[in-house]
Design an enzyme around this catalytic site. Structure first.
Site, PDB file in Angstrom:
ATOM      1  N   ASP A 265      -3.306   1.712   9.856  1.00 21.08           N
ATOM      2  CA  ASP A 265      -4.408   2.654   9.998  1.00 21.08           C
ATOM      3  C   ASP A 265      -4.849   2.757  11.447  1.00 21.08           C
ATOM      4  O   ASP A 265      -5.372   3.789  11.871  1.00 21.08           O
ATOM      5  CB  ASP A 265      -5.580   2.229   9.113  1.00 21.08           C
ATOM      6  CG  ASP A 265      -5.344   2.579   7.654  1.00 21.08           C
ATOM      7  OD1 ASP A 265      -5.798   3.659   7.232  1.00 21.08           O
ATOM      8  OD2 ASP A 265      -4.688   1.806   6.952  1.00 21.08           O
TER       9      ASP A 265
ATOM     10  N   CYS B 126       0.830  -1.194   0.000  1.00 24.52           N
ATOM     11  CA  CYS B 126       0.000   0.000   0.000  1.00 24.52           C
ATOM     12  C   CYS B 126       0.878   1.262   0.000  1.00 24.52           C
ATOM     13  O   CYS B 126       2.015   1.237  -0.476  1.00 24.52           O
ATOM     14  CB  CYS B 126      -0.972   0.002   1.178  1.00 24.52           C
ATOM     15  SG  CYS B 126      -2.372   1.146   0.962  1.00 24.52           S
TER      16      CYS B 126
END
Length: 207
Positions: free
Chosen positions: A97, A28
């Site tokens: 996250d 990512c």
């Protein structure tokens, strides 16, 4: 201001792991992970980065473009080729996250599969994150909610009646995490609540 200071400290800690000839896999896009790569590049280290595409939104391309721009040798691979390349990398850096009270991490979908492959291949798997990503609500039994995104991201002109699931994140258990690289240094995920309580005690003052 706190986040900027944290990112600077994390970059210094994470860059120390990188030596000449090191190859790192990342998944990512994480500005904090990229700050480590930039720091190592500024220190004139010669290393390589392998990025996953990170389907379906291809955030890995953002990472690859940034690394190429600053002169880091970069290779992009399809997500399902991760295990094929696992023994060609020295370790893995991924962002987060959120961090749960158990020391598990929530990150882009596919992260947990990479952690599983790394465990099987005995490749160190590091999570790079600011401690402010800690989720205090998980102390009281709440789970981090996993967002499901639009089906069109996966297949816009899909056959009628076809079901598509598109979760944006998954959870990687602490047992698969070699260490969390944060503003406190490299810590075990097992002691996350102790570290948070010492550094940011106000985080526990939730509604």
């Amino acid at each position: 201001k706190i986040l900027n200071q944290s990112k600077k400290m994390i970059a210094e800690v994470g860059a120390r792991r990188i030596k000449d000839g090191t190859t790192i896999l990342t998944h990512c896009h994480s500005s904090t992970v990229n700050s480590i790569f930039k720091k190592a590049k500024d220190e004139k280290k010669r290393f390589k980065v392998i990025c996953t595409e990170t389907r379906p939104r291809f955030q890995g391309r953002i990472t690859a473009k940034e690394l190429i721009k600053i002169g880091i040798e970069t290779t992009i691979i399809i997500d399902s080729a991760t295990r094929f390349f696992m023994n060609q990398v020295d370790f893995i850096y991924v962002g987060a996250d959120a961090i749960t009270s158990e020391g598990n991490i929530v990150n882009k979908i596919g992260t947990s599969l990479i952690a599983l492959a790394a465990k099987e291949a005995r490749t160190p798997f590091y999570v790079v994150t600011e401690l402010l990503k800690f989720s205090p609500h998980t102390l009281y039994g709440d789970y981090e909610k996993i967002e499901e995104r639009n089906m069109d991201e996966v297949w816009k002109e899909r056959p009628k009646k076809l079901n598509i699931r598109n979760p944006a994140f998954d959870i990687t258990r602490r047992d698969y995490i070699h260490g969390i690289i944060c503003e406190e240094g490299i810590i075990s995920p097992h002691i996350i609540t102790e570290v948070i309580r010492r550094r940011y005690p106000w985080i526990y003052e939730i509604d």
